[in-house]
Design a protein around this motif. Structure first.
Motif, PDB file in Angstrom:
ATOM      1  N   UNK A  69       1.005  -1.094  -0.461  1.00  0.00           N
ATOM      2  CA  UNK A  69      -0.196   0.310  -0.039  1.00  0.00           C
ATOM      3  C   UNK A  69       1.309   1.277   0.224  1.00  0.00           C
ATOM      4  N   UNK A  70       0.114   2.456  -0.440  1.00  0.00           N
ATOM      5  CA  UNK A  70       0.941   3.378  -0.443  1.00  0.00           C
ATOM      6  C   UNK A  70      -0.003   4.481  -0.121  1.00  0.00           C
ATOM      7  N   UNK A 226     -12.226  -6.472  -9.228  1.00  0.00           N
ATOM      8  CA  UNK A 226     -11.750  -7.668  -7.881  1.00  0.00           C
ATOM      9  C   UNK A 226     -12.202  -8.742  -9.047  1.00  0.00           C
ATOM     10  N   UNK A 227     -11.672  -9.718  -9.041  1.00  0.00           N
ATOM     11  CA  UNK A 227     -10.837 -11.059  -9.644  1.00  0.00           C
ATOM     12  C   UNK A 227     -12.274 -11.885 -10.326  1.00  0.00           C
ATOM     13  N   UNK A 235      -7.471  -4.898  -5.941  1.00  0.00           N
ATOM     14  CA  UNK A 235      -6.463  -3.794  -6.253  1.00  0.00           C
ATOM     15  C   UNK A 235      -7.961  -2.757  -5.591  1.00  0.00           C
ATOM     16  N   UNK A 236      -7.433  -1.534  -5.030  1.00  0.00           N
ATOM     17  CA  UNK A 236      -8.312  -0.601  -4.115  1.00  0.00           C
ATOM     18  C   UNK A 236      -7.170   0.617  -4.254  1.00  0.00           C
ATOM     19  N   UNK A 259      -3.847  -0.199  -2.780  1.00  0.00           N
ATOM     20  CA  UNK A 259      -3.245  -1.047  -2.443  1.00  0.00           C
ATOM     21  C   UNK A 259      -2.866  -2.388  -3.470  1.00  0.00           C
ATOM     22  N   UNK A 260      -2.420  -2.910  -3.520  1.00  0.00           N
ATOM     23  CA  UNK A 260      -2.521  -4.236  -4.277  1.00  0.00           C
ATOM     24  C   UNK A 260      -2.490  -6.070  -3.028  1.00  0.00           C
ATOM     25  N   UNK A 261      -3.523  -6.724  -3.355  1.00  0.00           N
ATOM     26  CA  UNK A 261      -3.655  -7.064  -2.201  1.00  0.00           C
ATOM     27  C   UNK A 261      -3.391  -8.648  -3.663  1.00  0.00           C
TER      28      UNK A 261
END
Length: 291
Positions: A69-70, A226-227, A235-236, A259-261
């Motif tokens: 996250x940034x 959302x996958x 991602x958000x 953010x990347x999850x």
């Protein structure tokens, strides 16, 4: 103003989305290379509400994850302006709770890096000034574990989002659903306050809760991807501007979070390095020695 960093940062990640009725529009292909064929969107007829319900159900199966996250915050109070830039690198296992986290934070000319491990072996944190590892009391692990477990089990009440149905754009690619909400006004302020109050850590001071209750959302622009297969969030991206009153002055907070999850359910174990366990100083003992 440093308290705003923790209050707003924690609350922003609590924001969730839902709406009713519309199906996802195929995302327009931006490929301009004539040598490449355009991608054909594999179209789904699910509505936003159906996607969010499936995403909510999928979250119950999520046992581990990695997140990058940034976060950029700009806090203005009168002539005093504080800019905070943070990056977060985190691995987490849900049960039993285990976490490895590195936070790098820059406030003006000050830089600070915080590293931590939290497993059943103990709660360890690296002192950003001395570089020494400290072991925090075991009851702190139990307290944090209890708080996080409670928030993860909280179900989304889709009924509270029905009024936002007309505010959504909802697109899809071959692999992902894209949910985008942009707006401002009192209804967004009330929703955000409810979300922040529900997801704030237990034991917050009454003064902090009062500050949240005064918050007004000037604008919000948030997007989730959302996958399509797993319904996990990949991602958000959130941009938000808030204002509130403190000590007779207006406080304005501008915040951007990306953010990347990844690695969902792929992390089986988080180990505290042996050198950390061997060299960590008990925090209570260290504090007693300083007295």
């Amino acid at each position: 103003m440093k308290k705003w960093t923790s209050i707003i940062g924690a609350g922003a990640l609590a924001f969730a989305l839902s709406a009713c009725g519309q199906t996802a529009t195929p995302k327009e292909d931006t490929n301009t290379d004539p040598g490449k064929e355009e991608k054909v969107v594999v179209k789904s007829d699910l509505t936003v509400q159906e996607v969010m319900e499936k995403a909510n159900a999928a979250s119950e199966t999520q046992q581990s994850m990695h997140a990058d996250m940034v976060m950029d915050q700009n806090i203005e109070m009168g002539e005093d302006i504080q800019e905070v830039h943070s990056t977060i690198d985190m691995d987490m296992i849900v049960k039993p709770l285990a976490m490895r986290q590195t936070i790098n934070m820059q406030m003006g000319d000050e830089e600070m890096a915080v590293e931590m491990f939290m497993t059943e072996d103990g709660f360890f944190m690296k002192d950003p000034e001395s570089g020494d590892w400290m072991q925090l009391p075991n009851d702190m692990y139990e307290e944090v574990a209890g708080q996080m477990a409670g928030s993860m089990n909280t179900q989304v009440d889709f009924s509270i989002y029905e009024e936002f149905a007309d505010d959504f754009t909802f697109e899809q690619t071959n692999d992902e659903y894209i949910l985008h909400l942009k707006g401002s006004g009192d209804k967004f302020s009330e929703l955000m306050k409810d979300m922040m109050e529900q997801n704030m850590p237990a034991g917050m001071e009454e003064e902090q809760l009062d500050l949240i209750s005064q918050m007004k959302i000037e604008s919000i622009d948030v997007e989730f991807t959302i996958d399509k297969k797993t319904f996990f969030t990949n991602h958000f991206d959130m941009d938000m501007v808030m204002t509130m009153e403190e000590e007779g002055q207006q406080v304005k907070i501008s915040q951007k979070i990306k953010g990347d999850i990844s690695k969902i359910n792929e992390i089986d174990e988080i180990k505290v390095p042996k050198e950390v366990i061997d060299n960590a100083v008990d925090m209570n003992e260290a504090m007693q020695q300083q007295q």
